[in-house]
Design a protein around this motif. Structure first.
Motif, mmCIF file in Angstrom:
data_model
loop_
_atom_site.group_PDB
_atom_site.id
_atom_site.type_symbol
_atom_site.label_atom_id
_atom_site.label_comp_id
_atom_site.label_asym_id
_atom_site.label_seq_id
_atom_site.Cartn_x
_atom_site.Cartn_y
_atom_site.Cartn_z
ATOM 1 N N SER A 153 0.823 -1.202 0.000
ATOM 2 C CA SER A 153 0.000 0.000 0.000
ATOM 3 C C SER A 153 0.862 1.258 0.000
ATOM 4 O O SER A 153 2.005 1.241 0.459
ATOM 5 C CB SER A 153 -0.892 0.001 1.245
ATOM 6 O OG SER A 153 -1.567 1.223 1.400
ATOM 7 N N SER A 203 -10.523 -0.726 -0.578
ATOM 8 C CA SER A 203 -9.221 -0.471 0.047
ATOM 9 C C SER A 203 -8.476 -1.758 0.373
ATOM 10 O O SER A 203 -7.249 -1.751 0.472
ATOM 11 C CB SER A 203 -9.395 0.381 1.309
ATOM 12 O OG SER A 203 -10.330 -0.207 2.188
ATOM 13 N N LYS A 210 -5.965 -2.542 -2.309
ATOM 14 C CA LYS A 210 -4.729 -1.751 -2.218
ATOM 15 C C LYS A 210 -3.768 -2.331 -1.193
ATOM 16 O O LYS A 210 -2.571 -2.054 -1.235
ATOM 17 C CB LYS A 210 -5.062 -0.302 -1.857
ATOM 18 C CG LYS A 210 -5.910 0.429 -2.881
ATOM 19 C CD LYS A 210 -6.278 1.822 -2.407
ATOM 20 C CE LYS A 210 -7.184 2.528 -3.386
ATOM 21 N NZ LYS A 210 -7.597 3.871 -2.893
ATOM 22 N N SER A 227 -9.776 9.681 -4.021
ATOM 23 C CA SER A 227 -8.336 9.917 -3.893
ATOM 24 C C SER A 227 -8.034 11.357 -4.268
ATOM 25 O O SER A 227 -8.868 12.047 -4.870
ATOM 26 C CB SER A 227 -7.553 8.965 -4.804
ATOM 27 O OG SER A 227 -7.815 9.269 -6.163
#
Length: 399
Positions: free
Chosen positions: A62, A163, A166, A310
């Motif tokens: 990440s 998430s 990621k 983001s």
């Protein structure tokens, strides 16, 4: 997973946020990342001068390579520390339960010093979501601790957020222990309204508990009002508006499943279905249609999903917020109200107010901020991590 604790060194001048106890350490802040560092490993982070800064949990796949857990060199990351943090978080929610809520957030990630862990309680179900490699390591501890605190509750997992990808983690959902939840359960809110919750297939863990205070606000503005509820999901705002005496309400959402649960919620709460319409529509398109028709409402509610995922798409997100607020403001008759929200952590309060101000200018509307709205107390905000104050709302009076 390695048993050793690596020491990671920050580049010179990159320790400022950690000294302020912000929990995120990005890959570019580190002088090097060991090639054999595994996801979920405990690490010690030091400054370029070798001074201790924190213990954290690693996620080398990440951008956020380390999430800080302890800023005390004497307090290392252990199973008991994680369990203690969960117990502390639950104890903070007593006043929210005492208000007559059977749906309460128990753990709120960075807000409770447990980055990557969300847990909500819906009646006799605990639903948790693990989104970081560090918390993934403690899955068994998390389950055991909730079992100890709530021995009569079933536990269901909704670790299916974007998430996780990621972090190099696969999505995972299902019963952890206990029984399977029904397709829809009803959770008492403020002792007055039962909110439909879809644990297995709904958004997030099944409901948006963070909007509890704003739903109550909507109720106070709804007496004899014509209400447009956009991005209505399972109809929480709509139920409170009906409870407050709304004359007519339109719930608009793209999800047939959510709208069906919203309809059922009206019946379950013994409210009048004849005052409701449930429209499966794209909200932007429907707002434009209504503007073109010259339709007006006394109360318009805009509660969209997160537009800014983001920093890279922040400008696009701001344009989306401005467009939807421009349309929403055009639909409010003079003397009416707009309740508008952003749940994007990257859009702070000042920026959101500017966006809505620009939208009013574009719409040719004179508006006043009557009140500001925010996430309820169970969605706690960490002082050093402003991103945890993510839900911003404005009550706008149209003059």
């Amino acid at each position: 997973m390695s048993d050793s604790i690596y020491t990671l060194t920050l580049n010179e001048g990159r320790e400022k946020s950690l000294l302020r106890r912000h929990p995120w350490i990005f890959s570019k802040a580190l002088s090097s990342i060991p090639s054999d560092l595994s996801s979920g490993d405990s690490v010690k982070v030091v400054s370029s001068q070798g001074e201790f800064l924190c213990y954290g949990l690693a996620s080398p796949k990440s951008q956020i390579t380390v999430r800080a857990i302890s800023f005390d060199e004497n307090i290392k990351i252990t199973d008991e520390l994680i369990a203690d943090r969960i117990r502390q978080a639950v104890s903070l929610r007593k006043n929210v339960f005492d208000r007559g809520n059977d749906g309460v957030r128990l753990v709120s990630s960075e807000g409770d010093l447990l980055p990557g862990l969300i847990a909500d309680k819906y009646n006799e179900f605990i639903v948790y979501s693990i989104s970081s490699a560090g918390m993934e390591r403690f899955k068994d501890v998390i389950t055991k601790t909730f079992n100890e605190i709530y021995p009569n509750c079933s536990i269901y997992e909704r670790s299916d957020t974007k998430s996780r990808l990621k972090e190099g983690l696969k999505p995972r959902c299902g019963v952890v222990c206990g029984k399977e939840p029904d397709d829809c359960i009803y959770v008492k809110e403020e002792g007055q309204v039962y909110i439909p919750v879809d644990i297995k297939n709904g958004h997030k863990t099944g409901a948006y508990l963070d909007q509890r205070l704003s739903r109550i606000k909507a109720s106070t503005l709804s007496k004899n009002a014509e209400v447009l509820n956009c991005f209505s999901y399972t109809g929480g705002f709509g139920l409170w508006a009906l409870k407050g005496g709304a004359k007519r309400i339109e719930n608009v959402d793209v999800s047939e499943n959510a709208l069906s649960k919203a309809k059922a919620g009206v019946v379950f709460n013994h409210l009048d279905p004849g005052r409701c319409r449930f429209l499966k529509k794209d909200v932007f398109a429907y707002l434009r249609e209504q503007v073109e028709k010259g339709v007006k409402y006394d109360l318009v509610i805009l509660d969209p999903p997160k537009f800014a995922e983001s920093a890279a798409n922040l400008k696009k997100a701001c344009r989306g917020y401005q467009d939807i607020n421009r349309l929403g403001l055009k639909l409010v008759r003079k003397g009416g109200r707009l309740l508008t929200f952003s749940c994007s952590g990257l859009v702070d309060s000042a920026l959101f107010q500017k966006i809505v101000s620009d939208a009013a200018l574009d719409a040719g509307v004179d508006g006043r901020i009557i009140s500001t709205l925010r996430q309820d107390a169970d969605h706690v905000v960490s002082l050093p991590c402003p991103e945890t104050f993510y839900l911003k709302g404005l009550e706008i009076a149209v003059m």
